[in-house]
Design an enzyme around this catalytic site. Structure first.
Site, PDB file in Angstrom:
ATOM      1  N   HIS A   1       0.844  -1.209   0.000  1.00  0.00           N
ATOM      2  CA  HIS A   1       0.000   0.000   0.000  1.00  0.00           C
ATOM      3  C   HIS A   1       0.876   1.254   0.000  1.00  0.00           C
ATOM      4  O   HIS A   1       0.636   2.190  -0.777  1.00  0.00           O
ATOM      5  CB  HIS A   1      -0.912  -0.027   1.229  1.00  0.00           C
ATOM      6  CG  HIS A   1      -1.818   1.162   1.350  1.00  0.00           C
ATOM      7  ND1 HIS A   1      -3.179   1.081   1.115  1.00  0.00           N
ATOM      8  CD2 HIS A   1      -1.586   2.461   1.688  1.00  0.00           C
ATOM      9  CE1 HIS A   1      -3.730   2.279   1.292  1.00  0.00           C
ATOM     10  NE2 HIS A   1      -2.783   3.130   1.650  1.00  0.00           N
ATOM     11  N   GLU A   2       1.909   1.258   0.847  1.00  0.00           N
ATOM     12  CA  GLU A   2       2.774   2.428   0.926  1.00  0.00           C
ATOM     13  C   GLU A   2       3.640   2.563  -0.329  1.00  0.00           C
ATOM     14  O   GLU A   2       3.900   3.686  -0.794  1.00  0.00           O
ATOM     15  CB  GLU A   2       3.644   2.369   2.188  1.00  0.00           C
ATOM     16  CG  GLU A   2       2.867   2.352   3.500  1.00  0.00           C
ATOM     17  CD  GLU A   2       1.852   3.479   3.619  1.00  0.00           C
ATOM     18  OE1 GLU A   2       2.108   4.580   3.074  1.00  0.00           O
ATOM     19  OE2 GLU A   2       0.803   3.265   4.233  1.00  0.00           O
TER      20      GLU A   2
END
Length: 212
Positions: A176-177
């Site tokens: 996600h990051e």
């Protein structure tokens, strides 16, 4: 003047030139890392124009020896981001979410990690679909399919190169990051219809640059 040009690129959903992104990073560091702020001021940074999140972040100072330059800056930025993330009750936060387009994020699932210039690759074709939230989009969730297990590489806050295997929530948070660093928000992982509806909604919003 550079902020005006930056706004033009964002409004057109285009990647600004790398020289302009470098200037933006330097401006951000001067404004936020070099001056004292209370946590309430810092966490207001999270409320930036969503299209700003679609900028691709630039690498964090690799020199010709492929080691990290300016570890003092890495340590300061890491601490700054951990403070903001914990205040917001998150498990992951990338620098671009605070308006600084450089390839670094922090996360805390099992333990704290500062990940500089991260990369990952899947270990199998098996994917898992789960709901994800994001500190940049409070109270919004998207169902996203991601690999269950991944191999990752990154530099830590003291400049060591780290290689490890992640699975479950830790792997999902890492991916996600990494998406954020590539200018990908969670809505872009949805069906084309849902994605296009959201992007049309963004196009109607007025840009805001709270720290500029």
């Amino acid at each position: 003047e550079k902020n005006a040009w930056f706004g033009v690129y964002i409004k057109m959903s285009q990647q600004p030139p790398e020289c302009l992104v470098h200037e933006l990073v330097q401006s951000w560091v001067t404004e936020w890392l070099m001056k004292p702020h209370n946590i309430e001021e810092v966490t207001q940074l999270i409320d930036i124009f969503p299209s700003t999140l679609m900028i691709k972040s630039i690498p964090f100072g690799l020199n010709h020896l492929h080691t990290i330059d300016n570890l003092d800056l890495a340590e300061s930025l890491s601490g700054f981001m951990f403070d903001a993330m914990e205040h917001l009750n998150g498990i992951g936060l990338s620098a671009i979410q605070l308006g600084c387009p450089v390839r670094i994020f922090v996360m805390k699932v099992d333990k704290e990690k500062t990940c500089i210039n991260p990369i990952w690759k899947p270990l199998s074709k098996k994917v898992v679909s789960q709901s994800e939230g994001c500190l940049s989009f409070p109270n919004e969730h998207c169902i996203i399919s991601r690999p269950e297990c991944i191999d990752v590489e990154y530099y830590d806050v003291v400049g060591n190169k780290v290689k490890e295997t992640l699975s479950g929530l830790e792997a999902r948070c890492f991916m996600h990051e990494c998406d954020h660093l590539d200018g990908i928000i969670m809505h872009m992982k949805q069906s084309r219809l849902k994605r296009d509806i959201y992007l049309r909604k963004l196009a109607k919003q007025k840009p805001s640059y709270r720290w500029m």
